[in-house]
Design a protein around this motif. Structure first.
Motif, PDB file in Angstrom:
ATOM      1  N   THR A 185       0.819  -1.209   0.000  1.00  0.00           N
ATOM      2  CA  THR A 185       0.000   0.000   0.000  1.00  0.00           C
ATOM      3  C   THR A 185       0.855   1.263   0.000  1.00  0.00           C
ATOM      4  O   THR A 185       0.358   2.365  -0.166  1.00  0.00           O
ATOM      5  CB  THR A 185      -0.892   0.046   1.256  1.00  0.00           C
ATOM      6  OG1 THR A 185      -0.024   0.031   2.415  1.00  0.00           O
ATOM      7  CG2 THR A 185      -1.836  -1.127   1.327  1.00  0.00           C
ATOM      8  N   GLY A 186       2.175   1.087   0.256  1.00  0.00           N
ATOM      9  CA  GLY A 186       3.043   2.268   0.338  1.00  0.00           C
ATOM     10  C   GLY A 186       3.249   2.683   1.786  1.00  0.00           C
ATOM     11  O   GLY A 186       4.199   3.413   2.090  1.00  0.00           O
ATOM     12  N   VAL A 187       2.395   2.211   2.683  1.00  0.00           N
ATOM     13  CA  VAL A 187       2.566   2.556   4.106  1.00  0.00           C
ATOM     14  C   VAL A 187       3.432   1.492   4.787  1.00  0.00           C
ATOM     15  O   VAL A 187       4.292   1.810   5.608  1.00  0.00           O
ATOM     16  CB  VAL A 187       1.203   2.660   4.826  1.00  0.00           C
ATOM     17  CG1 VAL A 187       1.389   3.068   6.282  1.00  0.00           C
ATOM     18  CG2 VAL A 187       0.299   3.638   4.103  1.00  0.00           C
ATOM     19  N   GLY A 188       3.220   0.233   4.425  1.00  0.00           N
ATOM     20  CA  GLY A 188       3.983  -0.858   5.055  1.00  0.00           C
ATOM     21  C   GLY A 188       5.203  -1.231   4.230  1.00  0.00           C
ATOM     22  O   GLY A 188       5.733  -0.427   3.478  1.00  0.00           O
ATOM     23  N   LYS A 189       5.644  -2.478   4.398  1.00  0.00           N
ATOM     24  CA  LYS A 189       6.848  -2.971   3.726  1.00  0.00           C
ATOM     25  C   LYS A 189       6.465  -4.087   2.754  1.00  0.00           C
ATOM     26  O   LYS A 189       5.724  -5.000   3.137  1.00  0.00           O
ATOM     27  CB  LYS A 189       7.839  -3.530   4.757  1.00  0.00           C
ATOM     28  CG  LYS A 189       8.245  -2.515   5.807  1.00  0.00           C
ATOM     29  CD  LYS A 189       9.150  -1.467   5.195  1.00  0.00           C
ATOM     30  CE  LYS A 189       9.462  -0.364   6.157  1.00  0.00           C
ATOM     31  NZ  LYS A 189      10.244   0.710   5.537  1.00  0.00           N
ATOM     32  N   PRO A 190       6.995  -4.052   1.529  1.00  0.00           N
ATOM     33  CA  PRO A 190       6.583  -5.076   0.557  1.00  0.00           C
ATOM     34  C   PRO A 190       7.128  -6.478   0.846  1.00  0.00           C
ATOM     35  O   PRO A 190       6.594  -7.465   0.357  1.00  0.00           O
ATOM     36  CB  PRO A 190       7.153  -4.550  -0.769  1.00  0.00           C
ATOM     37  CG  PRO A 190       8.199  -3.561  -0.397  1.00  0.00           C
ATOM     38  CD  PRO A 190       7.863  -3.030   0.961  1.00  0.00           C
ATOM     39  N   TYR A 191       8.206  -6.557   1.666  1.00  0.00           N
ATOM     40  CA  TYR A 191       8.844  -7.869   1.869  1.00  0.00           C
ATOM     41  C   TYR A 191       8.210  -8.632   3.038  1.00  0.00           C
ATOM     42  O   TYR A 191       7.486  -8.071   3.858  1.00  0.00           O
ATOM     43  CB  TYR A 191      10.349  -7.701   2.127  1.00  0.00           C
ATOM     44  CG  TYR A 191      10.675  -6.645   3.164  1.00  0.00           C
ATOM     45  CD1 TYR A 191      10.620  -6.908   4.522  1.00  0.00           C
ATOM     46  CD2 TYR A 191      11.035  -5.359   2.762  1.00  0.00           C
ATOM     47  CE1 TYR A 191      10.912  -5.945   5.456  1.00  0.00           C
ATOM     48  CE2 TYR A 191      11.327  -4.365   3.694  1.00  0.00           C
ATOM     49  CZ  TYR A 191      11.260  -4.677   5.050  1.00  0.00           C
ATOM     50  OH  TYR A 191      11.531  -3.708   5.979  1.00  0.00           O
ATOM     51  N   CYS A 192       8.540  -9.935   3.082  1.00  0.00           N
ATOM     52  CA  CYS A 192       8.115 -10.795   4.191  1.00  0.00           C
ATOM     53  C   CYS A 192       9.140 -10.631   5.318  1.00  0.00           C
ATOM     54  O   CYS A 192      10.340 -10.699   5.062  1.00  0.00           O
ATOM     55  CB  CYS A 192       8.096 -12.245   3.685  1.00  0.00           C
ATOM     56  SG  CYS A 192       7.979 -13.478   4.977  1.00  0.00           S
ATOM     57  N   SER A 193       8.668 -10.420   6.539  1.00  0.00           N
ATOM     58  CA  SER A 193       9.621 -10.236   7.656  1.00  0.00           C
ATOM     59  C   SER A 193      10.129 -11.568   8.199  1.00  0.00           C
ATOM     60  O   SER A 193      10.889 -11.615   9.166  1.00  0.00           O
ATOM     61  CB  SER A 193       9.015  -9.365   8.750  1.00  0.00           C
ATOM     62  OG  SER A 193       8.856  -8.055   8.267  1.00  0.00           O
ATOM     63  N   ARG A 194       9.730 -12.632   7.620  1.00  0.00           N
ATOM     64  CA  ARG A 194      10.297 -13.991   7.755  1.00  0.00           C
ATOM     65  C   ARG A 194      10.140 -14.687   9.092  1.00  0.00           C
ATOM     66  O   ARG A 194       9.993 -15.901   9.104  1.00  0.00           O
ATOM     67  CB  ARG A 194      11.777 -14.004   7.345  1.00  0.00           C
ATOM     68  CG  ARG A 194      11.938 -14.061   5.852  1.00  0.00           C
ATOM     69  CD  ARG A 194      13.384 -14.002   5.455  1.00  0.00           C
ATOM     70  NE  ARG A 194      14.136 -15.147   5.944  1.00  0.00           N
ATOM     71  CZ  ARG A 194      14.461 -16.185   5.211  1.00  0.00           C
ATOM     72  NH1 ARG A 194      14.083 -16.235   3.963  1.00  0.00           N
ATOM     73  NH2 ARG A 194      15.153 -17.166   5.734  1.00  0.00           N
TER      74      ARG A 194
END
Ligand SMILES: Cc1cc2nc3c(=O)[nH]c(=O)nc-3n(C[C@H](O)[C@H](O)[C@H](O)COP(=O)(O)OP(=O)(O)OC[C@H]3O[C@@H](n4cnc5c(N)ncnc54)[C@H](O)[C@@H]3O)c2cc1C
Ligand code: SF4
Ligand code: SF4
Length: 674
Positions: free
Chosen positions: A412-421
């Motif tokens: 969405t542009g607010v969060g992070k596109p990657y998986c925090s694993r």
């Protein structure tokens, strides 16, 4: 004057075109390219092979050099990042200087991107070969320089990754500085209660390691210390460190000052009298601390620290400390410079400020907490003595919702596109802890998918399912609060049942995304390390060199390179320590000869190039009564900035010299009509 060699001999070039199985041959007509190469000026032999990087492929190069007395080699294959060293070695094996080799990348830059245009791909491959041949005809012998390597290392960041790297380096006999910005080592792992999937008590496995670090005679532990400045290059880094004023001295420091029996013993008498109360960072603000404090009871080193931002300098602690004279409220920061051969960065991560995803109500609704806060609340040494209670009323929650991917995998542009694993796994761990510690309480896990990729992780997932945790597949849209009861309503869609869910719970735990720490940017710049779009430190090659960076002598360990759980962090730290110890054990490193050289006859000594160099490799010096520019070759990265800038053309870029570049441009524009 620096001697610039010119290639005066008649060039004899050998061209070798690789099929790379069907990677190249699937779209490029190899035979056609090989025949075309024969028509190019200076080419005396042109050949092709299935896999040029294989032993027979490399053998072809070496044999052709001997047979045809070649002066230059062109291999049309894949990326030089992958195989340039291989083909250089083959060139050397044939008796030719390895820098007489040039690569045409007809895989990444051609066949892969033009997979469905075979004719055009073949024509483009011919262009690439023609350009490479033009350059190879102008190449010269180059000789790498060796520089000695300081027999010490530095690890920056004292989390589990940094500690492991420091221990391994120290055990390999290398004196290692371990630099940690906070007053203690341990990092995030010291805030955790148990660790998945084995459910070991985190402190129980961490504290012995912390003590090992402290006791290891090859490790010089510098806590409450930050990197201020970095000069130099692989083998010879001069790192200036700021030892922040801690306001308290150790027994060793007291002894050095002649204070017999003095220094901090960790008794805590000072804390009792300190009148200042502040939120405790280690407990994420859920407990108080004084202006003189230790982070937590197991800190290493066990020495108190004065938080000068909140200290009112009343002197009560000094009085309480008495004859130990451990407290110095006038202490100032100290700068020290150390010389090290190699560096490991282990800077870790921080939690994404999840209040930015306002729809989940963190910091707005009392009973919405983060997973790290959950770790402290469930931990026996935490602010509630291990009792999970609702912040709103101190009651035990009976229904707890866990929101996974909170801010991760979020475009969405607010969060992070990657998986925090690691959030899937630690949320399973949290569900288990609830079932174990709070009979009758139900954990609800809202997930997109459960990523249980490690050894025994999938088995752990089954175990938590069997234990009775409720799994609901679907991203939580928003959370609302009943203002009276402070109960929460989790609104989501169950994507397996295909219907909306509105679940009333007592508490919500957000598995917040992680991100690089605020100081990562500054530290990486000091060491000249690149980062990815998300700010994580960038490895030299994601598959073949995951611990190295593009800055020679600087290596990466742990979550600063990207989200990593403890086993992966420790494994990478061991890799980084091993890589960082190699140049030290060798005692010297070879530098690629791609450095700038000053043609002193042409240099006007104007100094305009000096500030252009991003690596501070240039300086003006007095020589034979003239001012000329001088290059510190070990610092030069061969970026070419100065070469392109010098108004008098006095800078010769080895391997990317003007005649070589001009030959390439002519070959491209004139199609070989030179
Ligand atoms: C809620 C939660 C639960 C978790 N549970 C588990 C679990 O059960 N099992 C598991 O395997 N993993 C778990 N993890 C993941 C675990 O925390 C990480 O894998 C681990 O901490 C990574 O270690 P690290 O050394 O890379 O980083 P960190 O632990 O972040 O350590 C980095 C250190 O570097 C220091 N530092 C940073 N920048 C500088 C600088 N510029 N100069 C000097 N020092 C610096 C920091 O102060 C810190 O001490 C969990 C994470 C969270 C958030
Ligand atoms: S500073 Fe003094 S009083 Fe405080 S813990 Fe250390 S020795 Fe004890
Ligand atoms: S080539 Fe780049 S790194 Fe080398 S001296 Fe010139 S500007 Fe500096």
């Amino acid at each position: 004057m620096a001697e610039i060699k010119k290639n005066e001999e008649q060039p004899k070039i050998g061209v070798f075109v690789c099929h790379c199985g069907t990677n190249i041959a699937g779209s490029v007509n190899i035979q056609d390219v090989m025949e075309y190469a024969k028509t190019l000026p200076n080419v005396v032999v042109s050949d092709e092979y299935q896999y040029m990087c294989s032993t027979p492929g490399q053998g072809k190069i070496a044999d052709a050099i001997k047979e045809h007395n070649l002066t230059g080699i062109v291999v049309a294959a894949c990326s030089p990042r992958l195989h340039e060293p291989t083909f250089r070695n083959a060139t050397k094996a044939g008796g030719l200087n390895p820098f007489r080799f040039e690569m045409a990348n007809i895989r990444e830059q051609n066949s892969w991107v033009h997979m469905h245009q075979p004719e055009e791909a073949t024509e483009k491959a011919k262009d690439a070969v023609r350009i490479a041949v033009a350059k190879a005809s102008k190449l010269e012998d180059l000789f790498p320089k060796s520089v000695p390597v300081e027999k010490t290392a530095m690890v920056v960041g004292g989390g589990v990754g940094g500690m492991q790297a420091a221990l391994d380096l120290a055990d390999a006999g290398i004196k290692t500085y371990l630099v940690e910005k906070t007053p203690t080592i341990g990092g995030r792992m010291s805030q955790l209660d148990k660790t998945f999937p084995t459910l070991d008590c985190s402190q129980c496995i961490l504290t012995p390691k912390m003590v090992d670090v402290f006791r290891n005679e090859n490790i010089e532990l510098l806590t409450y210390t930050e990197v201020e400045e970095v000069q130099g290059y692989i083998g010879n880094f001069d790192v200036t460190l700021r030892k922040k004023a801690r306001g308290v001295i150790t027994p060793a420091e007291a002894e050095a000052k002649g204070i017999v029996g003095g220094g901090c013993t960790g008794c805590g008498d000072c804390v009792a009298v300190c009148p200042v109360i502040k939120p405790n960072d280690f407990e994420l603000g859920m407990a108080p601390r004084k202006a003189i404090y230790v982070y937590h009871p197991q800190v290493v080193p066990l020495i108190y620290t004065v938080d000068f931002d909140s200290c009112v300098k009343c002197g009560l602690c000094v009085e309480a400390c008495g004859t130990k004279k451990a407290i110095d409220l006038e202490m100032e920061d100290e700068l020290i410079t150390v010389k090290v051969g190699t560096v490991v960065l282990a800077l870790g991560y921080e939690i994404f400020p999840i209040e930015k995803k306002f729809e989940w109500g963190y910091k707005n609704f009392d009973n919405v907490i983060t997973s790290l806060e959950f770790e402290r609340l469930i931990c026996a040494s935490g602010p509630t003595g291990g009792k999970l209670i609702r912040p709103s009323d101190g009651e035990k929650p009976k229904k707890i919702a866990f929101v996974l991917c909170a801010g991760s995998r979020d475009n969405t542009g607010v969060g992070k596109p990657y998986c925090s694993r690691f959030c899937c796994m630690y949320s399973l761990k949290h569900a288990h802890q609830i079932i174990e510690k709070m009979p009758g309480a139900i954990p609800y896990i809202f997930y997109m998918d459960i990523r249980s990729f490690g050894k025994m992780y999938e088995e752990f997932y089954y175990r938590i399912q069997d234990e009775g945790a409720k799994f609901i597949r679907g991203r939580v849209a928003n959370i609302t609060e009943d203002p009276e009861s402070k109960n929460l309503y989790v609104h989501a869609e169950d994507t397996l049942l295909g219907r909306p869910v509105d679940l009333e719970v007592d508490m919500v735990v957000l598995a917040a995304a992680i991100q690089p720490t605020a100081e990562t940017e500054k530290t990486r710049r000091l060491f000249g390390v690149s980062c990815s779009q998300d700010g994580w430190l960038l490895e030299a090659h994601p598959k073949l060199n995951p611990c190295g960076t593009t800055t020679a002598g600087v290596y990466l360990a742990g979550a600063c390179q990207g989200p990593k759980d403890i086993p992966d962090t420790v494994a990478q730290a061991e890799g980084a320590a091993s890589a960082a110890s190699i140049p030290i054990h060798k005692g010297e490193v070879e530098l690629e000869p791609y450095f700038a050289q000053c043609i002193e006859d042409k240099c006007a000594g104007c100094g305009l190039c000096v500030p252009q160099c991003p690596y501070s490799a240039l300086a003006l010096v007095e020589k034979d009564g003239r001012t000329v520019m001088q290059v510190t070759e070990a610092k030069c990265k061969g970026c070419g900035t100065c070469g392109g800038f010098c108004p008098g053309g006095a800078i010769w870029m080895q391997h990317f010299a003007t005649p070589q570049i001009v030959a390439q441009i002519d070959a491209f524009l004139l199609g070989g009509e030179q």
